[in-house]
Design a protein around this motif. Structure first.
Motif, PDB file in Angstrom:
ATOM      1  N   GLU A   1       0.846  -1.192   0.000  1.00  0.00           N
ATOM      2  CA  GLU A   1       0.000   0.000   0.000  1.00  0.00           C
ATOM      3  C   GLU A   1       0.881   1.241   0.000  1.00  0.00           C
ATOM      4  O   GLU A   1       1.747   1.409   0.846  1.00  0.00           O
ATOM      5  N   ALA A   2       0.661   2.103  -0.968  1.00  0.00           N
ATOM      6  CA  ALA A   2       1.416   3.357  -1.078  1.00  0.00           C
ATOM      7  C   ALA A   2       0.822   4.399  -0.135  1.00  0.00           C
ATOM      8  O   ALA A   2      -0.294   4.239   0.374  1.00  0.00           O
ATOM      9  N   ALA A   3       1.547   5.466   0.079  1.00  0.00           N
ATOM     10  CA  ALA A   3       1.106   6.526   0.982  1.00  0.00           C
ATOM     11  C   ALA A   3      -0.227   7.141   0.552  1.00  0.00           C
ATOM     12  O   ALA A   3      -1.016   7.568   1.385  1.00  0.00           O
ATOM     13  N   ASP A   4      -0.499   7.144  -0.756  1.00  0.00           N
ATOM     14  CA  ASP A   4      -1.755   7.734  -1.244  1.00  0.00           C
ATOM     15  C   ASP A   4      -2.925   6.755  -1.196  1.00  0.00           C
ATOM     16  O   ASP A   4      -4.017   7.065  -1.666  1.00  0.00           O
ATOM     17  N   GLY A   5      -2.712   5.550  -0.633  1.00  0.00           N
ATOM     18  CA  GLY A   5      -3.788   4.580  -0.502  1.00  0.00           C
ATOM     19  C   GLY A   5      -3.917   3.618  -1.666  1.00  0.00           C
ATOM     20  O   GLY A   5      -4.698   2.683  -1.618  1.00  0.00           O
ATOM     21  N   ARG A   6      -3.162   3.835  -2.727  1.00  0.00           N
ATOM     22  CA  ARG A   6      -3.201   2.909  -3.859  1.00  0.00           C
ATOM     23  C   ARG A   6      -2.408   1.660  -3.518  1.00  0.00           C
ATOM     24  O   ARG A   6      -1.516   1.689  -2.687  1.00  0.00           O
ATOM     25  N   PHE A   7      -2.739   0.578  -4.207  1.00  0.00           N
ATOM     26  CA  PHE A   7      -2.035  -0.685  -3.995  1.00  0.00           C
ATOM     27  C   PHE A   7      -1.176  -0.988  -5.213  1.00  0.00           C
ATOM     28  O   PHE A   7      -1.648  -0.895  -6.343  1.00  0.00           O
ATOM     29  N   MET A   8       0.079  -1.347  -4.967  1.00  0.00           N
ATOM     30  CA  MET A   8       1.006  -1.723  -6.030  1.00  0.00           C
ATOM     31  C   MET A   8       1.358  -3.191  -5.849  1.00  0.00           C
ATOM     32  O   MET A   8       1.618  -3.633  -4.722  1.00  0.00           O
ATOM     33  N   ALA A   9       1.352  -3.926  -6.957  1.00  0.00           N
ATOM     34  CA  ALA A   9       1.639  -5.366  -6.901  1.00  0.00           C
ATOM     35  C   ALA A   9       3.034  -5.618  -6.373  1.00  0.00           C
ATOM     36  O   ALA A   9       3.984  -4.928  -6.741  1.00  0.00           O
ATOM     37  N   ARG A  10       3.140  -6.586  -5.476  1.00  0.00           N
ATOM     38  CA  ARG A  10       4.461  -7.044  -5.031  1.00  0.00           C
ATOM     39  C   ARG A  10       5.017  -7.924  -6.134  1.00  0.00           C
ATOM     40  O   ARG A  10       4.288  -8.699  -6.738  1.00  0.00           O
ATOM     41  N   HIS A  11       6.300  -7.823  -6.385  1.00  0.00           N
ATOM     42  CA  HIS A  11       6.929  -8.681  -7.399  1.00  0.00           C
ATOM     43  C   HIS A  11       7.802  -9.673  -6.669  1.00  0.00           C
ATOM     44  O   HIS A  11       8.785  -9.315  -6.041  1.00  0.00           O
ATOM     45  N   HIS A  12       7.390 -10.927  -6.682  1.00  0.00           N
ATOM     46  CA  HIS A  12       8.134 -11.990  -6.015  1.00  0.00           C
ATOM     47  C   HIS A  12       9.234 -12.504  -6.939  1.00  0.00           C
ATOM     48  O   HIS A  12       8.976 -12.754  -8.118  1.00  0.00           O
ATOM     49  N   ALA A  13      10.407 -12.647  -6.413  1.00  0.00           N
ATOM     50  CA  ALA A  13      11.517 -13.183  -7.206  1.00  0.00           C
ATOM     51  C   ALA A  13      11.267 -14.654  -7.486  1.00  0.00           C
ATOM     52  O   ALA A  13      10.828 -15.401  -6.619  1.00  0.00           O
ATOM     53  N   VAL A  14      11.527 -15.075  -8.700  1.00  0.00           N
ATOM     54  CA  VAL A  14      11.373 -16.469  -9.089  1.00  0.00           C
ATOM     55  C   VAL A  14      12.776 -17.042  -9.273  1.00  0.00           C
ATOM     56  O   VAL A  14      13.578 -16.502 -10.017  1.00  0.00           O
ATOM     57  N   ASN A  15      13.083 -18.126  -8.596  1.00  0.00           N
ATOM     58  CA  ASN A  15      14.416 -18.742  -8.711  1.00  0.00           C
ATOM     59  C   ASN A  15      14.473 -19.699  -9.870  1.00  0.00           C
ATOM     60  O   ASN A  15      13.594 -20.376 -10.200  1.00  0.00           O
TER      61      ASN A  15
END
Length: 108
Positions: free
Chosen positions: A94-108
């Protein structure tokens, strides 16, 4: 007919009729669920299949769940009220402005 989705990944939305809201985590350009699911919707309120459909981490007053909703039945939710669905934190930051940004999970 090709349509551009009105809502994006991480956007908070609410249902036009039913009392729930959530965060978009995926978008289908047209209906991509089962025929049985679609036919279970009462015919008088059954949405058109030829429009974007949204996968939501949704919640109402009683519970959290995953919802599949047509674009015609969603509105942007700009209330800024917190969401409690446990999968939101797993999938988004969650960003400071309340928007949600996708987490990017590292793929091995």
């Amino acid at each position: 007919m090709s349509r551009v989705a009105k809502f994006g990944i991480g956007q908070v939305v609410r249902h036009r009729v039913y009392p729930f809201r959530g965060v978009v985590f995926d978008v289908d350009p047209v209906f991509c669920n089962t025929e049985e699911w679609w036919e279970a919707i009462p015919e008088d309120i059954r949405p058109n299949k030829d429009q974007p459909y949204y996968h939501l981490y949704a919640e109402n007053a009683e519970s959290e769940y995953v919802a599949y909703v047509s674009e015609q039945n969603l509105l942007a939710d700009d209330t800024g009220e917190p969401l409690r669905h446990p999968q939101i934190e797993e999938a988004f930051i969650e960003a400071a402005d309340g928007r949600f940004m996708a987490r990017h999970h590292a793929v091995n």
